[in-house]
Design an enzyme around this catalytic site. Structure first.
Site, PDB file in Angstrom:
ATOM      1  CG  ASP A  24      -2.143   0.997   1.111  1.00 28.20           C
ATOM      2  OD1 ASP A  24      -2.445   1.475  -0.033  1.00 28.20           O
ATOM      3  OD2 ASP A  24      -2.457   1.537   2.160  1.00 28.20           O
ATOM      4  CG  HIS A  55      -4.268  10.613   2.864  1.00 26.82           C
ATOM      5  ND1 HIS A  55      -5.249  10.242   3.692  1.00 26.82           N
ATOM      6  CD2 HIS A  55      -3.392   9.712   3.146  1.00 26.82           C
ATOM      7  CE1 HIS A  55      -5.024   9.462   4.545  1.00 26.82           C
ATOM      8  NE2 HIS A  55      -3.589   9.035   4.200  1.00 26.82           N
ATOM      9  CD  GLU A  57      -5.832   4.487   5.145  1.00 28.25           C
ATOM     10  OE1 GLU A  57      -5.197   3.912   4.390  1.00 28.25           O
ATOM     11  OE2 GLU A  57      -5.346   5.479   5.815  1.00 28.25           O
ATOM     12  CD  GLU A 110      -5.444   2.838   0.201  1.00 33.34           C
ATOM     13  OE1 GLU A 110      -4.476   2.268  -0.565  1.00 33.34           O
ATOM     14  OE2 GLU A 110      -5.427   3.213   1.213  1.00 33.34           O
ATOM     15  CG  ASP A 125      -5.416   0.193   4.203  1.00 36.45           C
ATOM     16  OD1 ASP A 125      -5.515  -0.610   4.769  1.00 36.45           O
ATOM     17  OD2 ASP A 125      -4.542   1.263   4.451  1.00 36.45           O
ATOM     18  NE  ARG A 166      -7.380   6.184  10.073  1.00 38.24           N
ATOM     19  CZ  ARG A 166      -6.925   6.210   9.034  1.00 38.24           C
ATOM     20  NH1 ARG A 166      -5.534   5.719   8.744  1.00 38.24           N
ATOM     21  NH2 ARG A 166      -7.490   6.385   7.960  1.00 38.24           N
ATOM     22  CD  GLN A 214      -2.635   4.298  10.742  1.00 37.06           C
ATOM     23  OE1 GLN A 214      -3.951   4.291  10.872  1.00 37.06           O
ATOM     24  NE2 GLN A 214      -1.871   4.995  10.093  1.00 37.06           N
ATOM     25  CE  LYS A 255      -2.957   2.472   7.505  1.00 32.82           C
ATOM     26  NZ  LYS A 255      -3.949   2.548   6.673  1.00 32.82           N
ATOM     27  CB  THR A 285      -7.171  -5.098   2.583  1.00 35.63           C
ATOM     28  OG1 THR A 285      -6.266  -4.751   3.337  1.00 35.63           O
ATOM     29  CG2 THR A 285      -7.293  -4.021   1.537  1.00 35.63           C
ATOM     30  CD  GLU A 300      -7.577  12.410   4.712  1.00 36.40           C
ATOM     31  OE1 GLU A 300      -6.950  13.395   4.046  1.00 36.40           O
ATOM     32  OE2 GLU A 300      -7.665  11.173   4.519  1.00 36.40           O
TER      33      GLU A 300
HETATM   34 MN    MN Z   1      -3.987   2.797   2.833  1.00 33.73          MN
END
Ligand code: MN
Length: 420
Positions: free
Chosen positions: A135, A142, A208, A210, A242, A246, A249, A262, A266, A367
């Site tokens: 990834d 971002h 996420e 993607e 993804d 948080r 992480q 993560k 996925t 975000e």
């Molecule tokens: Mn990602």
């Protein structure tokens, strides 16, 4: 149409609903299992390879078995796309041309129509065995947002960010197909004001949005894939979520990057859209300053004009524009192999979260809610900073197709189940 664009048969005898993701200019590949006892002509049960057309699936396994498509070593009569992916660009192009012919020539209709089954009568499976999963982190918007949220006292962009496409190796074994439930992960997390970490279900579960690139043609260990090698090695594109915890992480990621925050799941969309269907979506990537090192200098336009949509429980909460991605897929592939690391059929590399410059274009709740400061309001009046149990997140995307059409990617969806 540009002069280099191949002639496109844009008329099919199949009834394709207006606005379908799957006009005949798309023809994405997937693996499906007929349900409700549906048995297409010429086939048995179990997993089969198919191509989406309108709201139906052309059973390629059946078409190959009936001799309508020449295929080396029965690669279309398989339960994953891997053999087909490994066959390489000339075969991908040949079979795409033949499938287009079968779906566009009226003379083929009698033989082929019996091999269509409604998508509603099929369950979609993981389309290929995922080899290695990488990834990236290619959206500057971002990276700036995450830097400002996670590291408010440091420069938002790390010193290396404009010199190389930052990435990490993820967990291939937990890549799942759209529609698979996601169990809320548990792990260690330590709020900033706490003395010590605690263990428990993630309280900051996120998405996420993607785009994933699917490798077909492998490469030799010790050999670099050059910047011009994308179309030789990459077969196509999927949507990818993804999922990210948080809190897990934030506590674990220094200094080696993402790990358990993560690796629990996925999600990818079930239909792999061929690069060949995205010719009309190709655009120049954003200007890069400073100019990257030679092996990363772009030789062709591999930006892609994909419009993504993030839906939470029926409310569209964001529309990330893939066209803004700073690093493009050709650069990511060149960087991924510059040290001689080999590619395997089924490798999947993802773009990184897609966020545009506007607040309504951010590809993660981190975000969108600015780490919880500005919760997002859904259609039912409830608010979200992060995901709750029972929430369903769906990614969709569309792009300009050949001959003035619009093509889509289908859905990439998952529902959060409580921690076990
Ligand atoms: Mn990602």
């Amino acid at each position: 149409m540009t002069p280099s664009e191949p002639a496109v048969a844009s008329h099919t005898w199949v009834a394709v609903p207006e606005g379908s993701d799957f006009p005949v200019t798309n023809l994405p590949y997937g693996v499906f299992c007929p349900n409700n006892g549906s048995r297409p002509n010429g086939g048995g049960g179990g997993r089969r390879i198919g191509v989406a057309i309108g709201d139906q699936i052309l059973d390629l396994s059946a078409a190959a078995a009936r001799g309508l498509i020449d295929e080396p070593s029965q690669m279309l009569r398989a339960d994953s796309l891997n053999q087909f992916l490994a066959s390489g660009r000339p075969e991908w192009d040949r079979i795409r041309a033949r499938v287009t012919q079968l779906l566009c020539e009226e003379s083929q209709r009698g033989a082929v129509e019996r091999m269509l089954i409604p998508q509603a009568d099929a369950e979609m499976c993981l389309p290929f065995e995922v080899a290695d999963y990488v990834d990236f982190y290619a959206s500057m918007d971002h990276a700036l947002n995450v830097g400002a949220i996670f590291r408010p006292d440091s420069p938002a962009l790390p010193a290396n960010w404009k010199h190389l496409p930052i990435g990490y190796h993820g967990r291939a074994g937990t890549v799942v197909v759209s529609g698979t439930d996601v169990v809320r992960p548990s792990g260690q997390r330590k709020p900033a004001d706490a003395q010590a970490p605690t263990y428990g279900p993630s309280q900051r579960l996120d998405i996420e949005a993607e785009v994933g690139f699917v490798v077909g043609t492998p490469s030799e260990r010790g050999a670099q894939v050059s910047i011009g090698g994308l179309a030789d090695h990459v077969f196509g594109v999927v949507l990818l979520n993804d999922w990210s915890a948080r809190d897990i992480q934030a506590w674990e990621y220094v200094p080696l990057g993402p790990f358990l925050g993560k690796s629990f799941a996925t999600t990818i969309s079930p239909w792999v859209v061929p690069l060949a269907a995205l010719e009309a979506a190709r655009i120049a990537g954003p200007a890069q300053e400073p100019e990257p090192l030679r092996y990363l200098r772009r030789a062709e336009d591999w930006g892609l004009d994909l419009s993504i949509e993030v839906d939470c429980n029926g409310t569209v909460i964001s529309r990330p524009p893939f066209a803004t991605m700073y690093w493009t897929a050709d650069q990511q592939l060149a960087h991924l192999t510059v040290n001689g690391a080999s590619l395997r059929t089924g490798d999947l590399f993802a773009s990184g979260t897609v966020s545009g410059p506007e607040p309504g274009q951010r590809g993660s709740l981190l975000e969108l809610s600015w780490s919880g400061r500005d919760p997002v309001t859904l259609g039912d009046g409830s608010t979200r900073s992060f995901l709750e149990d029972g929430d369903t997140v769906t990614l969709r995307a569309s792009a300009p197709g050949l001959g003035g059409t619009r093509i889509g990617f289908g859905t990439c969806t998952g529902t959060i189940r409580p921690a076990s």
